[in-house]
Design an enzyme around this catalytic site. Structure first.
Site, PDB file in Angstrom:
ATOM      1  N   GLU A 216      27.974  71.423  69.679  1.00  0.00           N
ATOM      2  CA  GLU A 216      29.112  72.124  69.107  1.00  0.00           C
ATOM      3  C   GLU A 216      29.210  71.869  67.609  1.00  0.00           C
ATOM      4  OE1 GLU A 216      31.976  71.777  73.088  1.00  0.00           O
ATOM      5  OE2 GLU A 216      32.539  70.743  71.248  1.00  0.00           O
ATOM      6  N   CYS A 217      29.382  72.916  66.851  1.00  0.00           N
ATOM      7  CA  CYS A 217      29.656  72.866  65.424  1.00  0.00           C
ATOM      8  C   CYS A 217      28.623  72.009  64.685  1.00  0.00           C
ATOM      9  CB  CYS A 217      31.082  72.383  65.167  1.00  0.00           C
ATOM     10  SG  CYS A 217      31.741  72.930  63.573  1.00  0.00           S
TER      11      CYS A 217
END
Length: 453
Positions: A332-333
């Protein structure tokens, strides 16, 4: 739990974080057991709470979860004397900017918690009465929860003059004030505050802040107010997930100064489902733990550690080989950025990364996407909720999911998801779709039993 308070404000920058950290420090110094919570999706404030508390601080977010689950998350494993909930933005600012949903006030209603407003009163005198009266009026505060106020950036002398006027006009109790030059300052960067580990002598600073609060704010009064919160009933929704299965698997979680943004309740959900969590450092370690049946790369600040990440060639090789061999993964991210061929920093310098995603990430100098999203696609549960906040962008954000904003019609394609891997910019909150977490652990179990591709 014997008491709870929500620390809120009319707007961001009013001093909520200072008051929250100072209050936690003061209460701990009194020997009380304190638990900390953050309203909304922000990762950084709970890290500061954790540094002061010495225990994990959790997010509570009513866009991610309904009121019953949110209450259960608040109540789980908590035997504290008092809980301090730090608000987000202005008291009534909710999802999309025009709704009450997921606002600090929505959370206070859900927790039946008294609210103490931190008001930046610099440059004001009687005018502050109008502000407090507006926030406490029945049209806005339908539940009558705004019970107190702390005046920030104002002298004790002026506070003493205003206190009887404010209380007479608004019915809201003034618990004290904080002078402007209290010596406590936290720097910010593009994703919010700097990280706790970057603040020299943070605990000492918080201790001094607690002393400031003890001298100018009625802490005993705040504790008495906290004790007026009625009891909450645990709905048992969290324990019900255990009926979905137990998975005897090991999940490796990347956690170091580059990757530190995790919702604690995401990891506790995996543990409830039987997973064993082991942490490793993409900066310091040479490989993903050998016994890992799955791996998670969370968000954080990889852009501050690009040279270290890029020069750890053995870890980059391990990531590339293990994921190609079918090790289930979530990124994520910042973790998503790390899996790219390269990341280009603010100065245009290119740093090679894991090379799992054959594309590049680069600094854009602007906030690319920000706020709540609902993601739909071909995965267990079909819909999961999350949040985005990033200044970097990818040449290939994926197209396996559709992200939808909670207000308006804006949507876009994103995420690389193939049933075994999930890579994208959105930070997901797994309690919004428990089936997603179960599906990931099922893949980890299959990997453990069947091995590589």
């Amino acid at each position: 739990m014997n008491g709870r308070l929500v620390i809120a404000a009319p707007k961001s920058g009013s001093g909520k974080t200072f008051v929250t950290l100072a209050l936690i420090s003061a209460l701990k110094k009194r020997g009380l057991r304190v638990s900390g919570f953050k309203c909304g999706p922000d990762y950084i404030d709970p890290l500061f709470h954790k540094q002061v508390l010495g225990i994990p601080s959790k997010n509570l977010d009513l866009f991610f979860t309904d009121e019953e689950i949110t209450r259960d998350l608040f109540l789980q494993d908590d035997d504290s004397d008092v809980s301090i909930v730090e608000g987000v933005m202005g008291l009534y600012d909710g999802a999309g900017g025009i709704t009450e949903q997921a606002s600090t006030y929505h959370l206070a209603k859900t927790l039946k918690a008294p609210i103490v407003l931190v008001v930046d009163a610099k440059g004001m005198s009687r005018s502050v009465i109008a502000m407090i009266k507006g926030f406490a009026c029945k049209d806005m505060d339908s539940e009558g929860l705004v019970k107190g106020v702390i005046l920030n950036r104002i002298s004790s002398f002026m506070c003493d003059l205003l206190k009887p006027e404010i209380e007479k006009a608004t019915g809201v109790r003034v618990f004290g004030s904080i002078a402007e030059n209290h010596g406590f300052f936290l720097e910010s960067r593009h994703l919010g505050l700097v990280l706790p580990g970057e603040v020299k002598n943070l605990n000492e600073m918080c201790s001094r802040a607690g002393q400031v609060l003890e001298s100018t704010v009625d802490i005993d009064g705040l504790l008495q107010l906290a004790s007026t919160a009625p009891s909450l009933e645990n709905g048992g929704r969290l324990n019900a997930v255990e009926s979905l299965g137990k998975f005897n698997v090991t999940v490796a979680v990347a956690r170091d100064r580059a990757f530190c943004f995790y919702y604690e309740d995401n990891l506790s959900l995996l543990k409830k489902l039987g997973a064993r969590i082991v942490e490793f450092s993409p900066i310091e370690d040479g490989e993903i733990p050998a016994d890992a049946d799955g791996v998670i790369f969370g968000g954080g600040y990889p852009e501050l550690h690009l040279r270290e990440l890029s020069e750890n060639s053995s870890m980059l090789t391990s990531v590339r080989v293990r994921l190609a061999d079918g090790l289930p993964s979530i990124a994520e991210c910042g973790g998503f950025m790390y899996l790219h061929d390269s990341i280009t920093d603010k100065d245009g310098k290119i740093f090679p990364m894991a090379g799992v995603i054959n594309s590049c990430c680069r600094w854009t100098s602007r906030l690319v996407r920000f706020g709540y999203v609902s993601l739909s696609g071909d995965f267990p549960g079909k819909v999961i909720r999350g949040h985005e906040f990033h200044y970097f962008d990818s040449d290939d954000n994926g197209g396996d999911c559709i992200a939808q904003k909670p207000v308006g019609n804006k949507s876009w394609q994103c995420v690389h998801a193939d049933g075994v891997h999930w890579w994208g910019f959105p930070h997901l909150y797994w309690w919004s779709n428990v089936e997603y977490a179960v599906g990931f652990l099922k893949k980890c179990q299959e990997y453990k039993v069947n091995g590589r591709k």
